[in-house]
Design a protein around this motif. Structure first.
Motif, short mmCIF file in Angstrom:
data_model
loop_
_atom_site.label_atom_id
_atom_site.label_comp_id
_atom_site.label_asym_id
_atom_site.label_seq_id
_atom_site.Cartn_x
_atom_site.Cartn_y
_atom_site.Cartn_z
N GLY A 102 0.84 -1.20 0.00
CA GLY A 102 0.00 0.00 0.00
C GLY A 102 0.86 1.24 0.00
O GLY A 102 2.08 1.18 0.21
N GLU A 103 0.24 2.39 -0.26
CA GLU A 103 0.98 3.64 -0.25
C GLU A 103 0.02 4.81 -0.02
O GLU A 103 -1.20 4.68 -0.18
CB GLU A 103 1.73 3.85 -1.55
CG GLU A 103 0.86 4.02 -2.78
CD GLU A 103 1.69 4.34 -4.02
OE1 GLU A 103 1.55 5.46 -4.53
OE2 GLU A 103 2.48 3.47 -4.45
N VAL A 104 0.61 5.95 0.36
CA VAL A 104 -0.17 7.17 0.55
C VAL A 104 0.75 8.36 0.28
O VAL A 104 1.95 8.30 0.55
CB VAL A 104 -0.77 7.25 1.98
CG1 VAL A 104 0.32 7.36 3.04
CG2 VAL A 104 -1.75 8.40 2.11
N THR A 105 0.20 9.40 -0.30
CA THR A 105 0.96 10.62 -0.58
C THR A 105 0.57 11.70 0.43
O THR A 105 -0.62 11.94 0.66
CB THR A 105 0.68 11.12 -2.00
OG1 THR A 105 1.13 10.14 -2.94
CG2 THR A 105 1.41 12.43 -2.28
N LEU A 106 1.57 12.31 1.05
CA LEU A 106 1.34 13.34 2.06
C LEU A 106 1.94 14.66 1.61
O LEU A 106 2.97 14.69 0.93
CB LEU A 106 1.95 12.93 3.39
CG LEU A 106 1.50 11.62 4.03
CD1 LEU A 106 2.10 11.48 5.42
CD2 LEU A 106 -0.02 11.53 4.11
N GLU A 107 1.29 15.75 2.05
CA GLU A 107 1.73 17.09 1.72
C GLU A 107 1.94 17.88 3.01
O GLU A 107 1.64 17.39 4.10
CB GLU A 107 0.73 17.73 0.77
CG GLU A 107 0.64 16.96 -0.55
CD GLU A 107 -0.21 17.64 -1.60
OE1 GLU A 107 -1.18 18.32 -1.23
OE2 GLU A 107 0.13 17.50 -2.80
N GLU A 197 1.05 -7.26 6.05
CA GLU A 197 1.00 -6.63 4.74
C GLU A 197 -0.34 -5.89 4.58
O GLU A 197 -1.15 -6.24 3.72
CB GLU A 197 1.15 -7.69 3.64
CG GLU A 197 2.47 -8.42 3.63
CD GLU A 197 3.55 -7.64 2.88
OE1 GLU A 197 3.28 -7.15 1.78
OE2 GLU A 197 4.66 -7.51 3.44
N PRO A 198 -0.61 -4.88 5.41
CA PRO A 198 -1.91 -4.23 5.35
C PRO A 198 -2.11 -3.43 4.07
O PRO A 198 -1.16 -2.85 3.53
CB PRO A 198 -1.89 -3.30 6.57
CG PRO A 198 -0.44 -3.01 6.78
CD PRO A 198 0.28 -4.27 6.42
N GLU A 199 -3.34 -3.41 3.59
CA GLU A 199 -3.67 -2.63 2.40
C GLU A 199 -3.89 -1.17 2.78
O GLU A 199 -4.07 -0.83 3.95
CB GLU A 199 -4.92 -3.20 1.73
CG GLU A 199 -4.76 -4.64 1.26
CD GLU A 199 -6.04 -5.19 0.66
OE1 GLU A 199 -7.04 -4.44 0.59
OE2 GLU A 199 -6.04 -6.37 0.25
N SER A 200 -3.90 -0.31 1.77
CA SER A 200 -4.10 1.11 2.02
C SER A 200 -5.42 1.38 2.74
O SER A 200 -5.51 2.27 3.59
CB SER A 200 -4.05 1.89 0.70
OG SER A 200 -2.79 1.74 0.08
N ALA A 201 -6.45 0.60 2.40
CA ALA A 201 -7.76 0.78 3.03
C ALA A 201 -7.72 0.49 4.52
O ALA A 201 -8.54 1.01 5.29
CB ALA A 201 -8.79 -0.11 2.35
#
Length: 324
Positions: A102-107, A197-201
């Motif tokens: 999973g991944e996430v974009t942060l600002e 291995e958790p998913e983004s959700a």
């Protein structure tokens, strides 16, 4: 406390001293331009070259990572909490054995309480040099970093060897493991199978707080971001509050433990019995225990900061992951 005494507990952004050899991937292409900063406590650096700005125990560590565009931090895991907030730039955080779970974009202003016990990495995907600030659980930051096997193997190919004691040796400088000391063993297939291995959700809703959501929730009182009853429910051994102009109080107050102020936007005037100082984004201030003080914006415009303080909870695995 005099202003001069307090200044020794303030680390200014412009005075941060980077370590470019902090971790095992310091020579690995794609990761060889990153800079690591140990602001409060020794963190988890593997290099004797690190400079610790403030060594006073707080119950947690404060650090930072600065990276140019397209530079990444390799996959690793921690035994205690690792929390990041973005000071500048645009960052992609990814996780899993191979970084593809999973991944996430942060600002800027966003904060990520990364689940303990998963492999994680991050990279600057912006156009300029970026900085992320870190909070690590425990005074000893959990005893070090656990690296994905491929990271250790890649590092050895570029001259860096990590000992079983967690110390880094650079063969390009003629260094070698001391007699009787073995290299850090790579994790076995059985050990790797125990890493989630958790998913983004599963991760994003419970572990990420966005800047403008925190601003909205801090309209009358500071928003509890990380805590047993926080936006991100967790008990990692510390709590994180978010304060804005709307929720900053002019009342003098004190804490029975050292606390840390970390501005995100605007300039903040901190006053205490004996003096005052102005903080800017990227500065880190350690407020002594039992010192009467207050923090308020000193200029017009957007103003926000994070406040960190240790709790009586033991630093350990992410509470949300355990409870779930």
């Amino acid at each position: 406390m005099t202003p001069a005494e307090m200044e020794r507990r303030i680390v200014r952004y412009g005075n941060l001293k980077p370590c470019k050899t902090a971790f095992i991937d310091a020579h690995t292409p794609g990761s060889d331009q990153k800079e690591n900063f140990t602001i409060i406590g020794g963190g988890v650096s593997e290099s004797p070259d690190q400079h610790v700005h403030i060594s006073i125990p707080h119950g947690f560590n404060i650090g930072a990572a600065g990276q140019p565009p397209k530079c990444r931090n390799s996959l690793h895991s921690h035994r205690t909490a690792e929390v990041f907030f973005v000071l500048s730039g645009r960052w992609r955080f990814f996780w899993g054995r191979w970084g593809d779970a999973g991944e996430v974009t942060l600002e800027p202003g966003d904060i990520f309480n990364i689940p303990t016990g998963i492999f994680r990495g991050f990279e600057n995907i912006g156009n300029d040099y970026g900085m992320i600030m870190a909070i690590l659980g425990g005074d000893d930051a959990g005893g070090g970093v656990i690296w994905a096997p491929q990271v250790i193997e890649d590092a050895a190919n570029h001259g860096l060897v990590l000992s079983q004691e967690g110390k880094l040796y650079d063969t390009k400088k003629g260094q070698a493991l001391p007699d009787g000391i073995d290299p850090m063993p790579v994790l076995t297939a059985q050990e790797l199978a125990a890493f989630p291995e958790p998913e983004s959700a599963d991760v994003v809703p419970n572990h990420v707080a966005r800047y403008w959501d925190m601003v909205a929730l801090a309209d009358r009182a500071p928003a509890k971001v990380i805590g047993e009853k926080g936006m991100l429910r967790d008990k990692p051994g510390f709590e994180v509050d978010f304060v804005t102009r709307a929720s900053a109080s002019g009342a003098m107050h004190q804490h029975n433990k050292p606390s840390v102020l970390m501005p995100v936007r605007g300039h903040w005037r901190v006053e205490w019995d004996g003096g005052g100082a102005t903080l800017a984004p990227g500065d880190t201030m350690s407020v002594p225990e039992n010192l009467m003080h207050r923090a308020q914006p000193s200029m017009t415009g957007d103003a926000s900061l994070f406040h960190v303080i240790a709790t009586e909870d033991q630093a350990g695995p992410t509470w949300v992951a355990q409870a779930g």
